[in-house]
Design an enzyme around this catalytic site. Structure first.
Site, PDB file in Angstrom:
ATOM      1  N   HIS A  18       0.850  -1.186   0.000  1.00 19.68           N
ATOM      2  CA  HIS A  18       0.000   0.000   0.000  1.00 19.68           C
ATOM      3  C   HIS A  18       0.887   1.238   0.000  1.00 19.68           C
ATOM      4  CE1 HIS A  18       0.954   0.415   4.230  1.00 19.68           C
ATOM      5  NE2 HIS A  18       0.348  -0.717   4.558  1.00 19.68           N
ATOM      6  N   HIS A  21       3.814   1.530   2.538  1.00 22.22           N
ATOM      7  CA  HIS A  21       5.044   0.814   2.158  1.00 22.22           C
ATOM      8  C   HIS A  21       5.773   1.610   1.054  1.00 22.22           C
ATOM      9  CE1 HIS A  21       2.402  -2.831   3.241  1.00 22.22           C
ATOM     10  NE2 HIS A  21       3.307  -2.751   4.203  1.00 22.22           N
ATOM     11  N   CYS A 126       1.593 -10.167  20.547  1.00 24.74           N
ATOM     12  CA  CYS A 126       0.775  -9.492  19.542  1.00 24.74           C
ATOM     13  C   CYS A 126       1.243  -9.955  18.172  1.00 24.74           C
ATOM     14  CB  CYS A 126       0.908  -7.972  19.647  1.00 24.74           C
ATOM     15  SG  CYS A 126       0.136  -7.150  18.235  1.00 24.74           S
ATOM     16  N   CYS A 129       2.477  -7.053  15.797  1.00 21.05           N
ATOM     17  CA  CYS A 129       3.859  -6.608  16.061  1.00 21.05           C
ATOM     18  C   CYS A 129       4.843  -7.754  15.903  1.00 21.05           C
ATOM     19  CB  CYS A 129       4.015  -6.093  17.485  1.00 21.05           C
ATOM     20  SG  CYS A 129       3.007  -4.688  17.918  1.00 21.05           S
ATOM     21  N   CYS A 144      -3.214  -4.117  22.244  1.00 20.80           N
ATOM     22  CA  CYS A 144      -1.945  -3.597  21.721  1.00 20.80           C
ATOM     23  C   CYS A 144      -2.200  -2.172  21.234  1.00 20.80           C
ATOM     24  CB  CYS A 144      -1.454  -4.470  20.563  1.00 20.80           C
ATOM     25  SG  CYS A 144      -0.258  -3.618  19.522  1.00 20.80           S
ATOM     26  N   HIS A 147      -2.021  -2.014  17.231  1.00 19.07           N
ATOM     27  CA  HIS A 147      -2.940  -2.809  16.403  1.00 19.07           C
ATOM     28  C   HIS A 147      -4.350  -2.892  16.963  1.00 19.07           C
ATOM     29  CE1 HIS A 147       1.089  -4.033  15.092  1.00 19.07           C
ATOM     30  NE2 HIS A 147       0.521  -4.013  13.915  1.00 19.07           N
ATOM     31  N   LYS A 298      -6.240   6.944   9.555  1.00 19.59           N
ATOM     32  CA  LYS A 298      -5.296   5.822   9.514  1.00 19.59           C
ATOM     33  C   LYS A 298      -5.758   4.855   8.422  1.00 19.59           C
ATOM     34  CE  LYS A 298      -2.867   2.660  12.429  1.00 19.59           C
ATOM     35  NZ  LYS A 298      -2.660   1.963  13.645  1.00 19.59           N
ATOM     36  N   LYS A 301      -7.692  -1.942   6.683  1.00 19.36           N
ATOM     37  CA  LYS A 301      -8.587  -2.776   5.886  1.00 19.36           C
ATOM     38  C   LYS A 301     -10.024  -2.555   6.325  1.00 19.36           C
ATOM     39  CE  LYS A 301      -5.578  -6.496   4.436  1.00 19.36           C
ATOM     40  NZ  LYS A 301      -4.937  -7.664   4.975  1.00 19.36           N
TER      41      LYS A 301
HETATM   42  N1  MSP Z   1       8.560  -6.833   8.513  1.00 19.42           N
HETATM   43  C1  MSP Z   1       8.655  -5.746   9.415  1.00 19.42           C
HETATM   44  C2  MSP Z   1       9.946  -4.977   9.217  1.00 19.42           C
HETATM   45  C3  MSP Z   1      11.195  -5.783   9.335  1.00 19.42           C
HETATM   46  S1  MSP Z   1      12.609  -4.812   9.012  1.00 19.42           S
HETATM   47  C4  MSP Z   1      13.908  -5.784   9.400  1.00 19.42           C
HETATM   48  C5  MSP Z   1       7.471  -4.805   9.197  1.00 19.42           C
HETATM   49  N2  MSP Z   1       6.802  -4.944   8.049  1.00 19.42           N
HETATM   50  S2  MSP Z   1       5.532  -4.051   7.610  1.00 19.42           S
HETATM   51  O1  MSP Z   1       5.122  -4.552   6.327  1.00 19.42           O
HETATM   52  O2  MSP Z   1       4.559  -4.038   8.653  1.00 19.42           O
HETATM   53  O3  MSP Z   1       6.048  -2.587   7.484  1.00 19.42           O
HETATM   54  C6  MSP Z   1       7.116  -2.316   6.591  1.00 19.42           C
HETATM   55  C7  MSP Z   1       7.487  -0.849   6.642  1.00 19.42           C
HETATM   56  O4  MSP Z   1       6.378  -0.090   6.148  1.00 19.42           O
HETATM   57  C8  MSP Z   1       7.768  -0.385   8.060  1.00 19.42           C
HETATM   58  O5  MSP Z   1       8.895   0.459   8.099  1.00 19.42           O
HETATM   59  C9  MSP Z   1       6.518   0.401   8.422  1.00 19.42           C
HETATM   60  O6  MSP Z   1       6.754   1.445   9.307  1.00 19.42           O
HETATM   61  C10 MSP Z   1       6.121   0.944   7.057  1.00 19.42           C
HETATM   62  N3  MSP Z   1       4.712   1.300   7.009  1.00 19.42           N
HETATM   63  C11 MSP Z   1       3.635   0.479   7.114  1.00 19.42           C
HETATM   64  N4  MSP Z   1       2.500   1.240   7.071  1.00 19.42           N
HETATM   65  C12 MSP Z   1       2.826   2.548   6.951  1.00 19.42           C
HETATM   66  C13 MSP Z   1       2.118   3.752   6.757  1.00 19.42           C
HETATM   67  N5  MSP Z   1       0.809   3.825   6.768  1.00 19.42           N
HETATM   68  N6  MSP Z   1       2.851   4.869   6.513  1.00 19.42           N
HETATM   69  C14 MSP Z   1       4.219   4.847   6.393  1.00 19.42           C
HETATM   70  N7  MSP Z   1       4.906   3.738   6.586  1.00 19.42           N
HETATM   71  C15 MSP Z   1       4.258   2.614   7.054  1.00 19.42           C
HETATM   72  O7  MSP Z   1       7.244  -3.955  10.040  1.00 19.42           O
END
Ligand code: MSP
Length: 519
Positions: A18, A21, A126, A129, A144, A147, A298, A301
């Site tokens: 999304h 990411h 959790c 997390c 949590c 979440h 925020k 889903k």
């Molecule tokens: N798999 C772990 C990270 C392991 S790093 C050794 C994880 N994955 S995640 O898919 O949940 O998130 C990946 C990255 O995307 C994280 O840095 C997280 O902060 C970022 N984001 C997820 N949702 C986000 C937003 N809505 N906005 C900005 N970044 C966000 O955590």
């Protein structure tokens, strides 16, 4: 600067990418591209995090194997990054065989040297997390805080890592390296968390979590996802507990790990402790960016407001991702939360990229063709009143990047564009031409074009396609290092013909955008 090693967080593959990411990958790509303008050797690592209970359960709910889910979704991340021109050096998957082997060896080494021990434990886990929570960090309702889900009570015999052994060394490191955690205001949060840290569980019973890397010496246990995930930053380079590769020796320590603020604890407490236990140097910076909200809410889903990055490109019918990259990167000051909205997107990219920057180049080149048949004459060259501001901007932009102030740097670039526009307005080359002051007219146009070359270099990390179109029309070499930029970039002679002038960015079509359907 000899090398620059930059990484992103690796994304969980229990869903599709999304724009949150995407935000992180865009920021990282922009930083990486900026450093290619300052050093010859940039290594940019990204990838996917594929083990753990969350992925195991998602796969089960879809009636497929975890590996099938990982293959399918990991590909979606790769496709999205391709569409966004994310130019990574390597894409690591934690299910890669060589990664799994090295993680087993790392765990084994820590176990043998006594940093990991076995212990019976009951805690609150959790899944979101992928970690045990401290009861005092839960909400009043026992959820949590990130979440908003009730953690599960887990009672297991697990392996534990002696985090407490490294507590003082980490506190000392953070205090004596004020730029280790960026932005600096987050360092206090981390220091507070360090106050009451405990040893952490680093394995899960195979009976509860099957989808994970086996502990070498104990097939009943699988390695905890965060040791597995964090190790990607060194396994990707070919780290080995016995014989690290030349690539590893060349690039480690990382110059920066770019991550979201939610996973700062893992990167600034757990990861330094693991590295200290492995006797490896720590990364130079951990840059924790903020979160992206959608229309100020925020993304989730359940709210049904999750936006995929490629749907933005499609709904606005964008021929390349530059506008989206620019918008995302400039959406929030360093480390703060940003917001995405369709209307704001349209307004900002139309104003900055089409009206200010694109039009300036287009108008100036068109006048050069109209009055001089596209030729820059030697007498047009001279002192350039915009030079000081332009070269000053290069320095300011570099400083901002050194502090990971990506949005702040973009504002400086646009302010240079505004200054160049004002210069054109103030000096009115069309009036000079009417008054037959042709040399002055040619000077004004050449001065602007010389500065447009600098602008193309500065905007390149954000908008690589637009920058290339600009540079082509200016016959400017975009590979010029920032430190070699001067205000004298345009060569004398025929620069361009009418048919070669092309708008570098077309306004985002508002009617089309209004009909946009979010996917
Ligand atoms: N798999 C772990 C990270 C392991 S790093 C050794 C994880 N994955 S995640 O898919 O949940 O998130 C990946 C990255 O995307 C994280 O840095 C997280 O902060 C970022 N984001 C997820 N949702 C986000 C937003 N809505 N906005 C900005 N970044 C966000 O955590």
């Amino acid at each position: 600067m000899e090398k620059y090693y930059i990484t992103t967080a690796i994304d969980y593959v229990n869903g599709a990418p999304h724009i949150g990411h995407a935000y992180e990958k865009i920021l990282t790509d922009i930083i990486a591209r900026h450093y290619t303008q300052r050093c010859d050797d940039v290594y940019f690592l990204t990838g996917t995090d594929e083990h753990g209970i969350k992925i195991q359960k998602t796969a089960a709910s879809q009636g497929i194997s975890p590996k099938e889910l990982c293959d399918m979704n990991s590909q979606k991340f790769k496709d999205a990054w391709k569409a966004l021109d994310i130019d990574y050096t390597k894409f690591i998957r934690t299910t890669d065989e060589d990664h799994e082997k090295i993680v087993q060896k790392i765990f084994d080494k820590l176990l043998k040297q006594g940093d990991i021990y076995k212990h019976s434990y009951e805690g609150l886990y959790c899944q979101g997390c992928e970690c045990f929570l401290n009861p005092k960090d839960l909400t009043e309702d026992g959820l949590c805080p990130d979440h908003l889900k009730k953690p599960e009570v887990v009672k297991e015999e697990n392996y534990f890592f002696k985090l407490t052994k490294y507590k003082d060394a980490i506190i000392k490191y953070i205090k004596s390296n004020p730029t280790f955690i960026v932005p600096e205001f987050r360092a206090n949060e981390v220091l507070n968390q360090l106050e009451d840290i405990q040893d952490i569980s680093v394995s899960r019973a195979k009976s509860n979590v099957q989808w994970g890397i086996d502990v070498l010496s104990d097939s009943e246990q699988s390695i905890y996802v965060w040791i597995d995930a964090l190790s990607n930053y060194i396994t990707a380079l070919g780290f080995d507990t016995e014989n690290p590769s030349e690539t590893f020796k060349k690039y480690w320590p990382a110059d920066v790990h770019v991550i979201g603020k939610d996973i700062l604890k893992f990167h600034s407490i757990y990861w330094p402790a693991f590295l200290m236990a492995l006797d490896l140097p720590l990364p130079k910076h951990i840059f924790a960016h903020g979160w992206i909200t959608i229309d100020e809410s925020k993304m989730s889903k359940s709210l049904g407001n999750v936006i995929s990055p490629t749907s933005v490109l499609e709904s606005f019918n964008l021929e390349h991702p530059d506008a989206f990259r620019y918008y995302m990167a400039s959406s929030a000051p360093c480390g703060r939360d940003g917001n995405y909205s369709d209307d704001d997107f349209k307004e900002k990219v139309n104003a900055h990229l089409a009206n200010s920057m694109g039009n300036l180049l287009n108008r100036t080149l068109s006048m050069l063709v109209k009055y001089f048949d596209g030729e820059v004459k030697p007498e047009f060259k001279g002192e350039n009143p915009l030079a000081k501001k332009a070269l000053g901007t290069v320095q300011i932009v570099k400083n901002h990047f050194d502090n990971f102030e990506i949005a702040e740097a973009s504002q400086e670039i646009i302010s240079l564009v505004d200054a160049a526009n004002k210069y054109v307005q103030d000096n009115a080359p069309w009036t000079l031409a009417k008054e037959e002051k042709m040399i002055e007219c040619g000077q004004v146009l050449t001065n602007v074009l010389d500065i447009m070359c600098i602008i193309s270099a500065l905007i390149y990390p954000y908008c690589p396609n637009i920058a290339q179109d600009m540079a082509r029309q200016l016959s400017f070499d975009l590979k010029t290092k920032l430190d070699n930029l001067t205000a004298d970039n345009i060569k004398c002679g025929k620069l361009i013909s009418k048919e070669d002038i092309k708008p570098v960015f077309l306004r985002v079509d508002s009617e089309l955008a209004d009909k946009s359907v979010k996917k």
